[in-house]
Write a protein that holds these residues in place. Sequence first.
Motif, short mmCIF file in Angstrom:
data_model
loop_
_atom_site.label_atom_id
_atom_site.label_comp_id
_atom_site.label_asym_id
_atom_site.label_seq_id
_atom_site.Cartn_x
_atom_site.Cartn_y
_atom_site.Cartn_z
N HIS A 889 0.88 -1.30 -0.03
CA HIS A 889 -0.05 0.11 0.04
C HIS A 889 0.93 1.22 -0.06
O HIS A 889 0.60 2.23 -0.64
CB HIS A 889 -0.88 -0.21 1.05
N ASN A 890 1.95 1.49 0.84
CA ASN A 890 2.76 2.38 1.18
C ASN A 890 3.74 2.56 0.23
O ASN A 890 4.49 3.61 0.17
CB ASN A 890 2.95 2.73 2.57
N GLY A 891 4.33 1.44 -0.44
CA GLY A 891 5.64 1.31 -1.23
C GLY A 891 6.73 1.28 -0.23
O GLY A 891 6.68 1.69 1.07
N CYS A 892 7.81 0.71 -0.99
CA CYS A 892 8.93 0.60 -0.10
C CYS A 892 10.23 0.48 -0.91
O CYS A 892 10.13 0.70 -2.27
CB CYS A 892 8.96 -0.74 0.79
N ASP A 893 11.40 0.41 -0.62
CA ASP A 893 12.64 0.18 -1.20
C ASP A 893 12.52 -0.82 -2.20
O ASP A 893 12.06 -1.84 -2.01
CB ASP A 893 13.92 0.52 -0.58
N TRP A 894 13.36 -0.73 -3.48
CA TRP A 894 13.08 -1.82 -4.60
C TRP A 894 13.83 -3.18 -3.96
O TRP A 894 13.26 -3.97 -4.27
CB TRP A 894 13.84 -1.31 -5.77
N TYR A 897 11.02 -4.48 -1.93
CA TYR A 897 9.83 -4.86 -2.69
C TYR A 897 10.15 -6.17 -3.38
O TYR A 897 9.27 -7.13 -3.63
CB TYR A 897 9.61 -3.60 -3.47
N SER A 898 11.33 -6.15 -4.27
CA SER A 898 11.61 -7.22 -5.22
C SER A 898 11.80 -8.49 -4.35
O SER A 898 11.46 -9.61 -4.61
CB SER A 898 12.99 -6.86 -5.84
N PHE A 899 12.18 -8.36 -3.00
CA PHE A 899 12.38 -9.71 -2.10
C PHE A 899 11.08 -10.17 -1.79
O PHE A 899 10.92 -11.32 -1.75
CB PHE A 899 13.07 -9.17 -0.96
N VAL A 900 10.14 -9.28 -1.71
CA VAL A 900 8.66 -9.82 -1.17
C VAL A 900 8.15 -10.54 -2.56
O VAL A 900 7.57 -11.45 -2.24
CB VAL A 900 7.83 -8.65 -0.82
N LEU A 901 8.41 -9.80 -3.59
CA LEU A 901 7.82 -10.16 -4.85
C LEU A 901 8.24 -11.88 -5.23
O LEU A 901 7.59 -12.85 -5.58
CB LEU A 901 7.98 -9.48 -6.01
N VAL A 902 9.49 -12.05 -4.75
CA VAL A 902 10.07 -13.34 -5.05
C VAL A 902 9.88 -14.36 -4.26
O VAL A 902 9.59 -15.47 -4.37
CB VAL A 902 11.70 -13.28 -5.43
N HIS A 903 9.65 -14.13 -2.80
CA HIS A 903 9.37 -15.13 -1.71
C HIS A 903 8.24 -15.24 -1.42
O HIS A 903 7.82 -16.13 -0.45
CB HIS A 903 10.40 -14.48 -0.63
N PRO A 940 10.06 -0.56 -11.28
CA PRO A 940 11.32 -0.76 -10.76
C PRO A 940 12.27 0.34 -11.19
O PRO A 940 11.72 1.16 -12.04
CB PRO A 940 11.61 -1.87 -11.62
N PRO A 941 13.19 0.43 -10.33
CA PRO A 941 14.34 1.71 -10.72
C PRO A 941 14.92 1.42 -12.32
O PRO A 941 14.85 0.25 -12.52
CB PRO A 941 15.24 1.83 -9.70
N ASN A 942 15.17 2.53 -13.06
CA ASN A 942 15.98 2.33 -14.41
C ASN A 942 17.04 1.51 -14.27
O ASN A 942 17.42 0.80 -15.17
CB ASN A 942 15.93 3.70 -14.73
N SER A 943 17.83 1.77 -13.24
CA SER A 943 19.15 1.01 -13.26
C SER A 943 18.90 -0.59 -12.99
O SER A 943 19.71 -1.25 -13.28
CB SER A 943 19.89 1.33 -11.98
#
Length: 1667
Positions: A889-894, A897-903, A940-943
């Motif tokens: 809901h609030n967003g977080c560092d990538w 965020y990516s760790f949650v998406l994968v696990h 996701p960040p551009n990098s």
Amino acid sequence: MLRRLASLGHTASDDQLPTLMSPSPGDDQDARTPGGLAGVFKGLAGGGKLTKSPPPSHPSLVSIAASQPITGRNDASVALPTGLRGLGPDQAELYGQLKNKTVALSERVAAANSLRYAIADFPLNPILDIWDAGKDLIEPEKPAGARHVGWELLTECVKCPTSTELERREYYDTLTAQAHPEDFHLQLAALEDLTNKGRNVSGFPYDIFPLLVKWLQDAYKAVRTARRNAQRGPGRPAKGVVLGEDKNFSQLFAFFKDVIKFNSKFAREGVVGLLLDLVLRICMNTSYENDLRMCIGIMDSLVTFGTIPNNKLKDCVQVLSSIHCLVPQLKKEAWHTISNICRSHHGQSTVRILLGVLRNYSPAQDDDETVRKEKEKELVREVRGALSVLKKLLFKSAEKGYPAISLVLLMDGLEHVSATNSTRIATEILALINKLLDDPDTNDISAMVAEEHWGMIFAVAAQCATRVTAAAVADPDTGLQSPLSKDDSESDNTVTQQLVCLLTRIEKLLVQKGTDFMQRDECLEFLIQVHQALPDSTAGLVITYFKEYRSCLPSDTDWKKNLAIALDGFYLNRNRDPLTRLHALEVVIEVYNFLSLAEDLVDDKEVVDLIRRLLAGMSQETNSLVLQETVTFLVKVAESATPSLFDDILDGLKKVVSQEMAKSPLAMLNAPKAASYGYGQTIYVANQSLSNVVTRGYVQIFIRTMNHDGPKASKAFIALVHIARSNSCELDARLTAMKMLFRLRADSEHQIYLSTRTENESLAGSLYRTETSLARKLAEDAAQPSRLSRAEQGLAPRASRGVSFTQAQTGDKATAARQSHIPKPIVPQAQRLWSVPDAEALPEPPPERPSWVLVSYRDYEDGGADLFGPARVVLNMSTWLEALLSLFHNGCDWEVYSFVLVHLPNQLSNHPIFRGAITYIHEIRRFFCEMIKSNSCQEPPNSSGLRRTDVSNCLFHSLTMILSYHEYFQKADEDDLVRTFTHGIGEKTAKTCIHALQVCCHELDTSVSKSLVTILQKMSQVITQPLVAMHILEFLACLSRLPNLYRNFREDEYRIIFGICARYLQSVRDKKQSAARSSHTSEPSTPGIAVVTPADLSLTTITDDLPQYVHALAYHVITFWFLAVKLHDRPNHIPWIAKNLFVDSDGKATNEDQAIVTLDFMQRVAFSDACDSAQDSLFNEDHYGEIQKRRWIIGNSIVTIRQAKETGWAEITRRYPSGTSSFVIRVEFSPLPNPTTAETEDAASEEREGRFQHGVTIGPSHLLMQLLAPMPQMSDPAIRPIPLPDEDGVNRSIRNFDRNSTVDGHKVGVIYIGDGQTNEVEILANTIGGPDYLTFLKGLGSLTRLKGATFNTQGLDRENDIDGRYTYCWRDRVTEIVFHVTTQMPTNLEHDPQCIMKKRHIGNDFVNIIWNDSGLPFRFDQFPSQFNYVYIVITPTPRRSFAATRELASQREAGEQAGKKSHSPFYMVQVMSAPGFPEISPAAEPKLVSLGALPRLVRLMALNASVFSLVWANREGEHVSSWRNRLQEINRLRERYGPKVLHPGGGSAGSLQPNALAAAAAAAAGGISGFHQMGQSVSGAGSIMTMDSMMAGGGSGMSRPPSGMRDSFSSLRRSSVATFFTSGGSTTDPTSHRSSLLSTTTTDNTEIMQVNATEALVDSVDFSKWT
């Protein structure tokens, strides 16, 4: 004379130097620079660079002297003295010219120059006369050239060895008279030759020393002036260039040393005193190292060959001592001179002088601060010099002549000067003490102090140690102002280092000497006294002493004091090195362990106070290493701590996190852990934040308490959730918390455990979080410039073509990018804090067994609350899911965020862990669906190189797992899930959504049925997406076997499916044609070999990397779905299907074998679902009399007619590529008219004779003519009936034909792995499985008896029950699967200990189903075999024991009987493929499937995997199905026995022309429709025959033997694609050995005909040729 001058700079020979002296400075200088007067002269005259060539003479004078003749002059002759003898006429004339002052100066100079050579070459007598005649040439007023020649002449004169003392005195006086300043080098050279380099001073012995002192004084003034002018001038001299004055100065010093060496006895004391005053003054004022070296040489010569006056000794010693201390480059020379003094009669006086410097030191006093500082510098210089020399003398033995030094006097002097504020003096004192304690000669304590008490020594050292803190400040004492000396800021020999050296030496002595060391107590007392200044290595000595002698335990009377030193002085002192603090922490831990055991010796309060003292300052800790060890200790304490102390520990840890969270963002950025890291670099524990240290401590507390203390574990869990959800906490800490939280699992009894496996590498790879995916990403980025340049060379010149994946550039920018050829820069990725796999995710291994005190759910209604008593704690997993929802809901560092998406998906697959949090599962499902449909997920960040669709893809994986919770959902929730998956088909997530929908077909069939048309429409829109072809077709293949989902389909909806398949077929055909054209263009000389370039293959847009599989699967889907169409609607689809099968998108006809057999099958099922009909076994001669048999090839079928000659019965058998049909008929004739005869016969007999005429012979050819071969025939003989002779070759071919099954046969292994089993033999020996396994087998297929089986059992024994009595089989209209079930095969370990009888089957099965009840991960190489391509692994989720599985099965059965709905168990299904395989299954990513849907879904996945494996095994050629094999057998017979007709356009009867084939396809389509309308079976059969005839031979060219099985995956997939694309699909392979052999065989009715109009007409009615 010139040669002599050039050699003046050469050094004396080694045998002329004293043995105790080092080489003179001048000698070293002359070895590198031009020598002698020649160089000096040039430097003084021209001011240019010094060279090795002698300086030129004055041009005019030299030219005159060299060119003018001596004789024949008009000048008046000079009368020679009568006493000149030994001169020749020429020399006499020259002498006269030289002596005559009235002649021109140039003539005199020339004469002098000639006489110089004569004197050098011949022993001339009148030297003094020549001297007198030419000595006026050196007068200062003469020109430089004349003076130069004059000095050379006089120098040659003084070399005469027979000169008397009076003559030498004359020479001396003349040479030492006042000369021109520029001629000093010539004057000095002449004096050197007069004295023979200082050896002979006869005639002037007492005058030489005063003269040289004066010259030295004047030379020093001159050189100082020259140096000053050179520094101030417009251009400074180049490096290495020596001034003329410097040369003179050095030459004078060297000469002076030689004079002292050979004639020191003539030096009066007063003159020596003046000389020393001058030398000392030079030392004090010069800033040049060479000056100091030359002065030391003079003093050394005086000491060695003479004596130093007593009144000058002190000054000499002090200056030499200062040089020895402050000028490292001259330390050796200075010590050489000092040692000579000490070994002389001045030895004791020197020691007294040095000690006096120490004892008499007092700070300088003066009102003027500048003057005071200068005086203080001088005093410090003297003290440092004295200490430096004393340090050297301490270790010199009296046997070698050195004076002894009193230790008492020395310590008295050291104590006196140690009070000074100079750090340099303190450094020298400590260096001297270090020498005393570590003799460099013996590597042991000096004998001077070995037996002495060291109290006075340590008192001096302690006083010096107070200067340690001031050592970093620049000391004003500069000592000798030499540019080659270093001040304290540059020197390596600082007071701190000397103190450390002393402390290290003391440590070494304490370790080596042990308890017998006499000065041990004094050493320890000193260490304790200076503990604030101790370096960390020495502080470790004190700590070691505390540990070794248990000084901090209650057994020591001062244990509290010592503990305070260890705790406060070392551990809590944050200025110390972390390792020292950790060493001190070990002492504290040891004290805690002792106090915990000895509870009766101390008060409990002591232990609590000790822990709280540690916790008090922990919030201010800044070192992660110290904090880590402290937290580790506190974790151990927390295990057994009381509840209040445990809360204090958690509060102390929480303060560390809060303190770091309170830091400003700028401070966090400047922290060491925030240093920039390279692309893809992982940050390890060494760079962890303080919060991460604490978080790891929380994790350890949870792991250690989860099995015995539920409340503590629950508190640690809450703390971890708080860290994970807080966006203000450090990233590494949040990730550490999540690494544990995402590993939380529960077994079937809801008992909590931590999983060591995450099984998410594939999903992590999609975000470049694995090493392999990251390497692939880097390779793609590196290859991107080459791809851009390839686009530049393409045919389409559009500016926006293929420039970037985002297509965000404009046309102009894209064009510029292609023209510049500049590689696109790679944007470095941000900090990469996590990757998969992560072997160190948990700080320590978790318990192997689930917790008995920590559960995820407790059903109070079932009375389960009292099973383990009140100690059983329910872990509130709702807080964890709520935290995850807040992150989304609030967003977080990538990184988070990516760790949650994968696990998250893998944790969601564990139902029991979230049994008590179903409400939040609902919320997550709702929010994810809404986020995907609104495209509002985090960017996701551009990098990262990722897009929002990559995020959506991960969310779809989570939704796929949430799908398994559908029993808790409402119908609307299920519909929303399916709609969300449907929404994702149109994007990059198409493959993931297709896989999910395939699971939904089995789990949410009603919801899928509602949206099925939309799903198919979405799929039809994405067929141009890369890498989705096989997944769409696999979905359609599986869907065709689920009739409940499409029972309401309309005709146009079926057409969507057929259209998708047709589009893929057209794409493959287009690529084959493109590859064939490319091959023909690139290799015209070898048309049979095609080359497909990588550029061609890269153009693939709608097929996968293996188009053979897409090609085969598309035909299969058409076949399956044609059967799925309602019977009365099937003919309506035939025209459209036939057109797309045989006509390309460009309107050209094609004739693929697979198209022919597909249409053949459609013909057979167009009006009936009847299966094959077999021949009547009773139709034989015993029952029907004589039987005649004939065979023909009619179209794409073999027709066999067996005719009973007498009875009229016949059996017609027609063998199609797709099946066999057999009919038994009887000819019934029309009754004949009654003849008019006299005989009367029975009416019944007449009627019978009219219908069945006895005696009439009916043969097979008659039947063929009447039923199957109307006249006239078409002009092409290839489509007429071709009679087959009755011979062995034909019989053999038909037998081979019949061996090809009419269904596609597949074999699939089924293996059961029991609890904990890993060994292959142990696994294969299993004979039973769990109840769910048996349920699965029952749903997989039908139990079939093997013995006597008439179908293909795929290698299982059908006679002796060797492979078991039963097996499971499954079959539909076109497919058959035989399962090799290992538990149903016999097991006899005595006769077959390796289970080879079972391994021979499953080892050769391309596909194996693994039921994994082991509780361990399955490895692909668990059953070594080169033919096992695919494993479908089924794992119970959650894990459960065999007994628990039986109990749950019993409960389900009881519930079903009672009418209660029970929860179905779920199983994780994953398809594991061999290396190199693409994703060929919806379970390539693990899928969670209920037991009810499991058998059907796994069977369909196994079927698709088997089809793919067959194609893969023949990937370098083409997989030939059983139908195509049957068609090819028919074509081989046609090629052998059919007529060979040459068509005008080329080709033979064995291959139809494309236009004829297209007409045949159209006619066939129209015929079938017309037959359906007529409704007449006979007409329909005839028409169908006509269609087959018209298509006859269409695929003969496809006949080729299947490729051999490859033993490995070493061949590249692209080469197999190239082979497939360039294989001859419509022409006969001329290189085929078998085809060539068959084509040469002819029969009697084989004709070679040239077709024309007349012959065609005759031939069309001449039925004798084809009956």
